[in-house]
Design an enzyme around this catalytic site. Structure first.
Site, short mmCIF file in Angstrom:
data_model
loop_
_atom_site.label_atom_id
_atom_site.label_comp_id
_atom_site.label_asym_id
_atom_site.label_seq_id
_atom_site.Cartn_x
_atom_site.Cartn_y
_atom_site.Cartn_z
CE1 TYR A 180 -0.63 2.83 10.24
CE2 TYR A 180 0.04 0.53 11.30
CZ TYR A 180 -1.00 1.50 10.60
OH TYR A 180 -2.07 1.15 10.13
CG HIS A 205 -1.75 -1.24 1.40
ND1 HIS A 205 -2.52 -1.65 2.58
CD2 HIS A 205 -2.27 -2.08 0.41
CE1 HIS A 205 -3.26 -2.52 2.25
NE2 HIS A 205 -3.24 -2.93 1.11
#
Length: 467
Positions: free
Chosen positions: A133, A70
């Site tokens: 993240y 992605h």
């Protein structure tokens, strides 16, 4: 513990901007501890100051879960909280490194900084994997971004676990293969006020920038500003301004000055906070009252005390721009570029055989618009600390009369054809003249300390007139 742990070790990769970070993992009988993200230390170690705004966690219960590839439109800092993963990246940005790959095995001691436009994917190598993240833009429901087939033979990622044995989402089973036609366009600089003297110089210095004038984007139009695609830009340089110093003293001019010089920068600072771009803003010596007797001139930390409405509007803009996380505020004086300015007027008068009277009790230094553009490039490329910098040409301070005499001399006229007049006497014949700072000297030692050397004003004037 944050005061005693060492700086992380940062390693580059074949993908520009993709950085591997080796974290200090402190183990004891209870388990381990790490500083997963510590801004000051990360920046000192070489990571960009990317200003994360969201923290995400992803959990995978079984070995072999595979996600990606992605390509998200934001920067991210990825690390593992538990277990191990195989992580792979593909550069999806236009340019020489399009299609470049990198992969690494990650455990809690490894983190990776992933720049915008680089596709990322992860395969769990153990059960119960959690990775975390940080991102510098907010995730939006239903937002689509480019993806790449996990089994694309061009990138040939060596998955440790065969994809046929992995848990993969239905969507990721149908991603396309690598195609240069779908490469992500890199973010570009946006220059506002492109039809002004500074804007033209910036357009010349940065030929790849998107340069717009008032007709394309009016910074005082709130609706137009809100509708602009700000995420297409990593740097926005605001050279748009209302510069009618005398007109600003009228009710209509005051409103126009405030809209362009105060409200617009405040709007840009808010947009910079929302979209993460670096804001470069051009300001003026008119934020000071001109009474400083400091040998080098006004420093960046000196208090602002504008004399008139124009200076007040610029000072308000300075305060607003300081609220942008990543900003460079360039204060300057006596700007000369392509277009109407004092030097052009004196050059025309010299050619016409005129003998002008010019004020001799206002002192400062010329700044050529090209010098401002060069300083902008220097600050952006050198990684100088965010904040305010004074930028002018170098050389001995001059009065306006001194500058006029230099122009006449370089144009082959007798410098004595320029006569001196005091500001008071000049103003007495011109009703409505706004107050001017008597001493417009700006100290440039701060930007010089970053490695920038200002050009000599007389040499720059000579070159300008020779064109």
């Amino acid at each position: 513990m944050s005061d005693t742990t060492p700086l992380p070790h940062v390693e580059t990769t074949p993908i520009p901007g993709l950085l591997v970070v080796r974290l200090d993992l402190r183990r004891d009988p209870r388990g381990w501890f790490k500083e997963n993200w510590q801004r000051a230390k990360m920046v000192a170690a070489g990571l960009p100051d990317f200003a994360p705004v969201q923290h995400n966690l992803s959990f995978n219960g079984a070995r072999g879960v595979t996600r990606g590839i992605h390509t998200e439109p934001w920067d991210k800092f990825v690390s593992v909280a538990s277990g191990r993963v195989f992580a792979a990246w593909v550069d999806m940005r236009q340019g020489e490194t399009f299609g470049a790959t990198f992969w690494i095995e990650m455990d809690p001691s490894v983190a990776v900084f992933v720049p915008r436009g680089v596709g990322n994917s992860y395969q769990t190598l153990t059960d119960d994997v959690a990775y975390t993240y940080l991102v510098n833009q907010h995730w939006r429901e239903g937002f689509a971004y480019p993806a790449l087939a996990l089994d694309d033979p061009t990138v040939a990622i060596p998955w440790p676990i065969p994809l046929t044995d992995c848990e993969i989402s239905e969507k990721d089973h149908h991603n396309p293969i690598l195609d240069p036609a779908t490469a992500i366009t890199p973010q570009r600089m946006l220059v506002l006020g492109g039809d002004g003297q500074v804007g033209r110089a910036l357009a010349s210095e940065f030929p790849d920038a998107v340069v717009v004038g008032r007709e394309q984007l009016d910074v005082t139009d709130a609706a137009a500003m809100a509708a602009w695609r700000w995420r297409a830009h990593d740097v926005v340089v605001n050279a748009a301004a209302f510069t009618g110093v005398d007109a600003a003293e009228t009710p209509e001019g005051r409103r126009a000055a405030w809209a362009a010089n105060a409200e617009a920068p405040a709007r840009l600072a808010a947009l910079a906070r929302e979209h993460g771009f670096t804001l470069v803003h051009v300001s003026s010596d008119y934020v000071f009252d001109g009474t400083s007797t400091a040998a080098g001139g006004y420093r960046e930390t000196d208090p602002m005390a504008p004399l008139g409405a124009y200076g007040a509007s610029k000072a308000a803009g300075d305060l607003a721009v300081a609220g942008a996380p990543h900003h460079y505020l360039l204060r300057t004086s006596w700007v000369v570029g392509e277009g109407a300015n004092f030097v052009a007027t004196m050059q025309r008068l010299a050619e016409q055989g005129a003998t002008p009277s010019v004020v001799d009790d206002q002192v400062g230094r010329l700044t050529f618009a090209s010098e401002l553009a060069r300083a902008t490039r220097h600050l952006l490329e050198s990684g100088a600390a965010w904040g305010t910098y004074h930028v002018t040409c170098a050389g001995e301070p001059q009065s306006w009369a001194d500058v006029a005499r230099s122009v006449f001399d370089l144009e082959g006229r007798d410098a004595d054809d320029v006569t001196s007049v005091s500001t008071g006497a000049y103003a007495a014949t011109r009703p409505g003249l706004a107050p001017r700072p008597a001493r417009s000297l700006l100290d440039t030692s701060k930007i010089e300390a970053t490695g920038f050397t200002p050009r000599d004003a007389l040499a720059a004037l000579r070159e300008h007139l020779a064109r």
